[in-house]
Write a protein that holds these residues in place. Sequence first.
Motif, PDB file in Angstrom:
ATOM      1  N   UNK B  78      10.153 -14.221  28.513  1.00 35.79           N
ATOM      2  CA  UNK B  78       8.896 -14.832  28.072  1.00 35.79           C
ATOM      3  C   UNK B  78       7.895 -13.752  27.672  1.00 35.79           C
ATOM      4  N   UNK B  80       4.012 -13.645  26.723  1.00 36.62           N
ATOM      5  CA  UNK B  80       2.778 -14.423  26.555  1.00 36.62           C
ATOM      6  C   UNK B  80       1.989 -13.970  25.323  1.00 36.62           C
ATOM      7  N   UNK B  83      -0.008 -10.222  26.250  1.00 36.30           N
ATOM      8  CA  UNK B  83       0.742  -9.665  27.384  1.00 36.30           C
ATOM      9  C   UNK B  83      -0.123  -8.705  28.198  1.00 36.30           C
ATOM     10  N   UNK B 143       5.547  -5.955  25.596  1.00 36.15           N
ATOM     11  CA  UNK B 143       5.762  -7.345  26.014  1.00 36.15           C
ATOM     12  C   UNK B 143       7.112  -7.842  25.518  1.00 36.15           C
TER      13      UNK B 143
END
Lengths: 253, 307
Positions: B78, B80, B83, B143
Amino acid sequence: MGTLLRKEFREQWRTYRLLIVAVVLAFFGWSSPPIARYTPLLLKSIPGVPPEVSLLIPPPTIADAVGQYVKNVAQFGLLLALLVPMGAVALEKERGTAAMLLSKPVSRGAFLLAKFIALGTTFFSGLFLAALGGYYYARLLFPEPLEAGRFALLNLLLFLELLVYVALTLLASTLARSQATAAGLAAAFFAVLLIPGAFPQVGRHLPGELASWGSRLLLEGPAEPAWSALGISLGLIALALLGAWAALRRQEI
Amino acid sequence: MEAIRIEGLRKHFGRVRALDGLDLCVERGLVYGFLGPNGAGKTTTLRILAGLARPSAGRAWVAGVEVGKGDVRHRVGYLPEVPAFYGWMTPREFLADLVAPLYGMRPAEGRTRAEEVLREVGLEEAAGRRIGGFSRGMRQRLGLAQALLHRPEVLLLDEPVSALDPAGRHEVLEHIGRLRGQATVFMSSHILADVERICDAVAIIDRGRLVVAAGREELLARYALPLLEVEFDAPMEEVERWMRTLEGNALVTGAQAAGRVVRLRVGEVERAKAELPALVAASGLTVQRYEWARPTLEDVFLQLVRE
């Protein structure tokens, strides 16, 4: 859990939290016996102080050194127990690092427990240094005996008292969305424990009694145990951690 | 087999309905674009799929595991939208000492894999620097690296290239495109040209509901704009005069001039393709360009969202 613990210990070190706690507690631990020993002399040396006043001040004893030590370490320890853990969870939620970490196979309980253990270790290290210096200077500056084992027990009880406040701040940090709210909430928790502590009948069952118990054991020998304060302190730690865990489980990060 | 399945997903924030009965299926191995205007519910959907938020109603499955019922985090990566990292750590420490052990990698394997993904996202030279000093673009690359580290089956990427410069975007998108077949990539983006370039299929959502979901080419064909562009090499007044002659012509439903370029909207594409060349030739003007406009994903997106 081991990975999270390593991260937390490293964080305590790299963000200077360990250093700050160690320096503050060590400073007040080490300086307490000299303060107790030399304050009357300092007062006498102040120009203009009437000689009658200095006669009123009794010669300092080991009890003054221990009292000064307990008061300083407990007060500044309490302040640190508010300031150091207040961002532990709230700041991670605020910054987004909690979301980053909790999207990985990490249990929320382990996330919290790792923080509590690391914070506990930080406070233990600070108190250990404070105790070493405090004991050394108390032995050096006062002729009365001071039993090392009982002094260690006093510090252990002081540590347990601080741990109650660390756990409560961790709970506040978990409940709050921001560090500032966490600080306010933790201060409210502290007030709920400290204000009733001013009334002896209630106070002897609260965490603040632990240090008094330790002091009595150290200075007077076998003393009336404060088992209720010990039980309530351990219960508060457990409740605070369980509450934090239950809250974090329900939260959307 | 589906990598992601969403059924009647709802999410309310007080009175605000972020998701309002979203349904979606994403087949395995695809690079899937997840589009929608601001506030459409893309981030909320991704957060629910990642296990960070709970739906108010409805169900979702990722890699066959129902979200909230089983732990699918081992199989999902994942990223986001923004990040966040521990600023006191270095990328190498973050990946090898923190993320890799959480996925059960041994220390040596974690270190090797960390170096690999750092190289893949172009951060190998910054691997030993403190993350606290990183730009937004570098954080986004890191990220992506942490999402890829454990070779997940499903990658949930929220705006994976929004903070990157054009060269960085191209590089990272190429990398995401290469994951096709190895992992299912479910990515949201505002940059529709990027989605069009690498995604096999696209879902468009608006106000928490699915507007359309289809293969990229199918979507472009289905919503193809019947539009012809003709560029003349002639004075503008003559171009406009010819354009006025089209008024009332049953074949042309709309005409618009921009300088010497005329855009003609037609009703029946096939008939227009047969008859319009003669109509243009009859203008007597020199034609520089005669082209049926290829719709872009952006055209389709705007058309659907406006509807």
